[in-house]
Scaffold this active site. Structure first.
Site, PDB file in Angstrom:
ATOM      1  CB  CYS A  86      -0.987  -0.068   1.163  1.00  0.00           C
ATOM      2  SG  CYS A  86      -2.428   0.962   0.872  1.00  0.00           S
ATOM      3  CG  HIS A 183      -2.948  -3.044   4.250  1.00  0.00           C
ATOM      4  ND1 HIS A 183      -2.021  -2.383   5.019  1.00  0.00           N
ATOM      5  CD2 HIS A 183      -3.636  -2.096   3.578  1.00  0.00           C
ATOM      6  CE1 HIS A 183      -2.147  -1.081   4.835  1.00  0.00           C
ATOM      7  NE2 HIS A 183      -3.121  -0.866   3.968  1.00  0.00           N
ATOM      8  CD  GLU A 185      -0.044  -5.239   6.271  1.00  0.00           C
ATOM      9  OE1 GLU A 185       0.283  -5.756   5.181  1.00  0.00           O
ATOM     10  OE2 GLU A 185      -0.563  -4.120   6.354  1.00  0.00           O
TER      11      GLU A 185
HETATM   12  N1  GLN Z   1      -3.834   6.376   0.877  1.00  0.00           N
HETATM   13  C1  GLN Z   1      -2.552   6.147   1.490  1.00  0.00           C
HETATM   14  C2  GLN Z   1      -1.437   6.918   0.783  1.00  0.00           C
HETATM   15  O1  GLN Z   1      -1.673   7.427  -0.260  1.00  0.00           O
HETATM   16  C3  GLN Z   1      -2.199   4.680   1.474  1.00  0.00           C
HETATM   17  C4  GLN Z   1      -3.145   3.926   2.356  1.00  0.00           C
HETATM   18  C5  GLN Z   1      -2.573   2.697   2.969  1.00  0.00           C
HETATM   19  O2  GLN Z   1      -1.356   2.489   3.042  1.00  0.00           O
HETATM   20  N2  GLN Z   1      -3.453   1.891   3.483  1.00  0.00           N
HETATM   21  O3  GLN Z   1      -0.363   7.014   1.263  1.00  0.00           O
END
Ligand code: GLN
Length: 207
Positions: A86, A183, A185
């Protein structure tokens, strides 16, 4: 062989990634250490790195203050396996834009040859779970937990898509680098973390 797996310890779901990495090592019956890393000198001593999800602008600001971006870039270019989840995938990407605000100009490590779209799934549907098919991890669906997730908008020729959702690439691999928009994890399934541990082992055997 004993491995040291680093988890970037600036911001985000750090403990969850430490736990998933420990679970991966246990399931692989391996001995090893999982260590939080923040400073350049820590980054020289690890065999693989996990970049947690969270808020990529905060993470890149803190990493830049600690001057850790160049050393991360160097170690990844040398072949150190890395899993960015992410915000962590955003940290790895070459160029970043936001669905609403456009080009964000945030500093990134930049080794992964993709253009990333932050918040790609929209605010009305910011977070969701869905089953993903990821051949690299073997049979059986992988639970994709998406939290204000990005998606891959463009990619270079060395980048392979390893998972898609709703017509968008949501996980990619470029040699030693894996990026996931979701994610792993939080899936209660350590297969993605096992993948990176196995890659670390292979890489270490070569040296
Ligand atoms: N929206 C977040 C970003 O742009 C990422 C979200 C996340 O890591 N769950 O950094």
């Amino acid at each position: 062989m004993t491995l040291t797996i680093g988890v970037l310890g600036f911001q985000g779901d750090i403990e969850e990634n430490v736990a998933a990495t420990r679970q991966a090592m246990d399931e692989l019956k391996m001995t090893g250490r999982v260590q939080l890393v923040r400073y350049a000198e820590d980054m020289e001593k690890i065999d693989a790195l996990i970049l947690p999800g969270g808020e990529s602008t905060v993470q890149s600001t803190l990493a830049a203050i600690q001057r850790s971006l160049p050393v991360l870039k160097k170690r990844i270019a040398e072949g150190m396996p890395v899993l960015g989840t992410c915000a962590g995938m955003i940290m790895l990407s070459k160029r970043v834009f936001d669905r609403v605000v456009g080009e964000t100009k945030q500093k990134t490590i930049g080794n992964l040859d993709i253009v990333i779209e932050r918040n790609a799934f929209g605010r009305q549907n910011e977070s969701f779970e869905t089953d993903l098919k990821i051949d690299m991890l073997g049979k059986g669906a992988f639970k994709g937990v998406f939290i204000r997730a990005p998606a891959v908008a463009e990619m270079g020729k060395d980048v392979e898509v390893i998972a898609r959702h709703a017509g968008k690439a949501v996980a990619v691999r470029q040699k030693n680098i894996i990026g996931t928009a979701f994610h792993p994890e939080l899936a209660g399934d350590a297969r993605m973390h096992k993948q990176i541990v196995k890659m670390a082992l292979e890489q270490k055997r070569k040296r």
